[in-house]
Design an enzyme around this catalytic site. Structure first.
Site, PDB file in Angstrom:
ATOM      1  N   PHE A  96       0.788  -1.231   0.000  1.00 54.19           N
ATOM      2  CA  PHE A  96       0.000   0.000   0.000  1.00 54.19           C
ATOM      3  C   PHE A  96       0.823   1.285   0.000  1.00 54.19           C
ATOM      4  CE2 PHE A  96       0.780   0.475   4.422  1.00 54.19           C
ATOM      5  CZ  PHE A  96       0.463  -0.720   5.075  1.00 54.19           C
ATOM      6  N   ASP A 147       2.240 -12.284   8.379  1.00 48.59           N
ATOM      7  CA  ASP A 147       2.912 -12.097   7.093  1.00 48.59           C
ATOM      8  C   ASP A 147       4.426 -12.251   7.250  1.00 48.59           C
ATOM      9  OD1 ASP A 147       2.819 -11.753   4.363  1.00 48.59           O
ATOM     10  OD2 ASP A 147       2.856  -9.567   4.447  1.00 48.59           O
TER      11      ASP A 147
HETATM   12  N1  LIG Z   1      12.054   0.321   8.278  1.00 49.88           N
HETATM   13  C1  LIG Z   1      12.628   0.118   7.099  1.00 49.88           C
HETATM   14  N2  LIG Z   1      13.933   0.389   6.928  1.00 49.88           N
HETATM   15  C2  LIG Z   1      14.528   0.178   5.731  1.00 49.88           C
HETATM   16  N3  LIG Z   1      13.907  -0.342   4.659  1.00 49.88           N
HETATM   17  C3  LIG Z   1      12.607  -0.644   4.768  1.00 49.88           C
HETATM   18  C4  LIG Z   1      11.894  -0.422   5.988  1.00 49.88           C
HETATM   19  N4  LIG Z   1      10.620  -0.819   5.810  1.00 49.88           N
HETATM   20  C5  LIG Z   1      10.543  -1.277   4.550  1.00 49.88           C
HETATM   21  N5  LIG Z   1      11.721  -1.175   3.910  1.00 49.88           N
HETATM   22  C6  LIG Z   1      12.021  -1.573   2.536  1.00 49.88           C
HETATM   23  O1  LIG Z   1      10.913  -1.313   1.728  1.00 49.88           O
HETATM   24  C7  LIG Z   1      10.407  -2.534   1.168  1.00 49.88           C
HETATM   25  C8  LIG Z   1       8.903  -2.446   1.093  1.00 49.88           C
HETATM   26  O2  LIG Z   1       8.407  -2.501   2.432  1.00 49.88           O
HETATM   27  P1  LIG Z   1       6.876  -2.669   2.764  1.00 49.88           P
HETATM   28  O3  LIG Z   1       6.791  -3.084   4.175  1.00 49.88           O
HETATM   29  O4  LIG Z   1       6.147  -1.454   2.385  1.00 49.88           O
HETATM   30  O5  LIG Z   1       6.376  -3.756   1.764  1.00 49.88           O
HETATM   31  P2  LIG Z   1       6.577  -5.352   1.671  1.00 49.88           P
HETATM   32  O6  LIG Z   1       6.486  -5.940   3.020  1.00 49.88           O
HETATM   33  O7  LIG Z   1       7.827  -5.658   0.899  1.00 49.88           O
HETATM   34  O8  LIG Z   1       5.338  -5.738   0.778  1.00 49.88           O
HETATM   35  P3  LIG Z   1       3.804  -5.881   1.229  1.00 49.88           P
HETATM   36  O9  LIG Z   1       3.474  -4.691   2.061  1.00 49.88           O
HETATM   37  O10 LIG Z   1       3.083  -5.877  -0.071  1.00 49.88           O
HETATM   38  O11 LIG Z   1       3.721  -7.170   1.964  1.00 49.88           O
HETATM   39  C9  LIG Z   1      10.931  -3.643   2.088  1.00 49.88           C
HETATM   40  O12 LIG Z   1      11.025  -4.885   1.444  1.00 49.88           O
HETATM   41  C10 LIG Z   1      12.279  -3.083   2.504  1.00 49.88           C
HETATM   42  O13 LIG Z   1      13.249  -3.428   1.543  1.00 49.88           O
END
Ligand SMILES: Nc1ncnc2c1ncn2[C@@H]1O[C@H](COP(=O)(O)OP(=O)(O)OP(=O)(O)O)[C@@H](O)[C@H]1O
Length: 460
Positions: free
Chosen positions: A146, A260
């Protein structure tokens, strides 16, 4: 030699500010409680419900207040709007030795302006906007279901990760978004990503979390980050993740099911510590005696508990299943589902478990891993644990705490054996690490680790 932490890291137990109803819908939180309910528990539950209703009332009131302020008060338009900040604090004699009374308190942000913090951090939209250089694509670090994740640098120089919800999807994902915020705001553990703040500004919904600077686990396994994870490092990461999930399941008053667990949700620090992120799908259970929660199916293909898919009944053991898939992923290097593989290898856990049962677990080992008796044995033991985690029924799966303990033991044996064979412990950070050569498969190797019998299907 790496420092050995205690078998189960036990962080300080935080007071619960549980108010899951604030973010729950009526039809997806049918709880079943076959155990006996004491009068005390019923009373406690009733008080909690009242608190939830009260907080919903205040939340609604506050929301309408903030809308008025947002539209009328020009001075405050630069401030954060739309408070999602309310909590209950409930403890009982059964929880504290010396207390003889129910203790109940309710608090929410007292600002009369349109600010919207959860009591953690205090960010204005301008501050966050500037910290990301106006949401510059150069600062983009990831894309999720999202929204976009940016790296931000605050005025004091500290780094944060800024999760900015996509406008077009925020409506559909508002529940997950607020759920993530609420859950994150309650928990504190060194292997879980910390929430620093939350803000709404016009259509914008933004959460600010701890920045974890070394990518996610999947990127490391794919070799697009770092120098490749050796088996000892993978065991360390698996233990970190097991501790984080154990904490969610056991060390809060109300169990939290992550829902998840997957490699891209495991963020890695510069020191190769793991931090579990993305609580968007987490669901709080406010009744610790409930055995499961009936809910909509959510999660990621390949990691999802088949029993949960069949019954819609969510328990902590669904996380254990996903953790089992993750363990297989870490040992094999493969994604949970690999559509381009031959048909019997497409579902990685099925293939790896077949190899394990045939006594061929070494063939399931990630070709990037160096082979030696200690690493081969460790992989086999981890796959055995994974096999239990992915058992078809929840009763046959071990609790997360046991997984952490088993992994701890596997790591101990691995270290002992690696040392007794006078093998240097693999560490990409060790200045004394012997020079490695690339073997004929393009994998860095060292004579003492050389694995002579590489199966044919790794040769392509
Ligand atoms: N706190 C953070 N610090 C550094 N990088 C981050 C952080 N949170 C997310 N990311 C990076 O951004 C990417 C996307 O994160 P996000 O949590 O939005 O989605 P996701 O978990 O990969 O996918 P979905 O939300 O569809 O399950 C992560 O895979 C990571 O590489």
């Amino acid at each position: 030699m790496k420092k050995t932490p205690s078998p189960l890291y036990q962080p300080s137990r935080r007071k619960q500010n549980a108010n899951p109803q604030l973010f729950a819908t009526n039809n997806d939180t049918t709880r079943h409680n076959p155990k006996t309910n004491s009068a005390l528990r019923s009373f406690k539950y009733a008080v909690k419900k009242c608190a939830a209703v009260f907080s919903l009332f205040l939340y609604g009131k506050r929301k309408s207040d903030s809308n008025v302020v947002g539209s009328d008060d020009r001075k405050n338009t630069s401030k954060i709007r739309g408070v999602v900040s309310s909590s209950t604090d409930l403890s009982s004699e059964s929880n504290t030795k010396n207390s003889s009374k129910w203790k109940f308190s309710y608090s929410y942000a007292s600002s009369s302006t349109a600010s919207g913090q959860l009591g953690i951090g205090n960010f204005s939209f301008e501050e966050i906007y500037k910290s990301t250089a106006k949401f510059s694509p150069d600062n983009e670090i990831g894309q999720g279901g999202f929204g976009t994740v940016y790296k931000g640098k605050l005025k004091d120089g500290s780094l944060v990760a800024v999760k900015r919800a996509k406008k077009e999807v925020i409506h559909n994902h508002l529940f997950e978004f607020k759920n993530e915020i609420y859950t994150l705001s309650q928990i504190e553990h060194r292997n879980l990503v910390r929430l620093y703040g939350y803000l709404e500004h016009g259509d914008e919904k933004i959460i600010v979390v701890e920045y974890v600077g070394n990518g996610n686990l999947r990127e490391h396994l794919d070799g697009i980050r770092g120098e490749g994870l050796e088996i000892g490092e993978r065991l360390d990461i698996a233990i970190d993740v097991a501790h984080a999930i154990t904490y969610l399941h056991m060390y809060t008053d109300n169990p939290i099911i992550h829902r998840d667990i997957k490699a891209s949700n495991i963020l890695i620090t510069e020191k190769l510590k793991a931090k579990v992120a993305d609580f968007g799908f987490a669901r709080l259970s406010d009744d610790p005696t409930a055995t499961h929660i009936s809910t909509q199916v959510k999660g990621t293909a390949g990691y999802m508990d088949p029993e949960y898919l069949r019954t819609y009944q969510l328990t902590e053991k669904s996380d254990v299943y996903s953790f089992g898939v993750l363990l297989v992923e870490m040992m094999t290097g493969r994604h949970p589902i690999e559509p381009k593989r031959p048909i019997d290898e497409r579902v990685t856990i099925r293939w790896a478990m077949k190899m394990l049962k045939q006594g061929d677990s070494v063939f399931a080992m990630d070709p990037r891993l160096r082979r030696n008796p200690a690493s081969i044995k460790a992989v086999k033991q981890v796959l055995k644990l994974a096999l239990q985690c992915v058992a078809p029924t929840k009763q046959s799966r071990p609790p997360m705490k046991n997984c952490a303990e088993v992994l701890w033991e596997i790591r101990k044996i691995f270290r002992d054996e690696a040392y007794s064979g006078h093998l240097p412990l693999p560490s990409h950070h060790s200045a004394n690490f012997p020079q490695r050569e690339k073997n004929k498969f393009g994998i860095e190797d060292n004579d003492s680790y050389k694995f002579t019998s590489v199966p044919n299907h790794f040769r392509s």
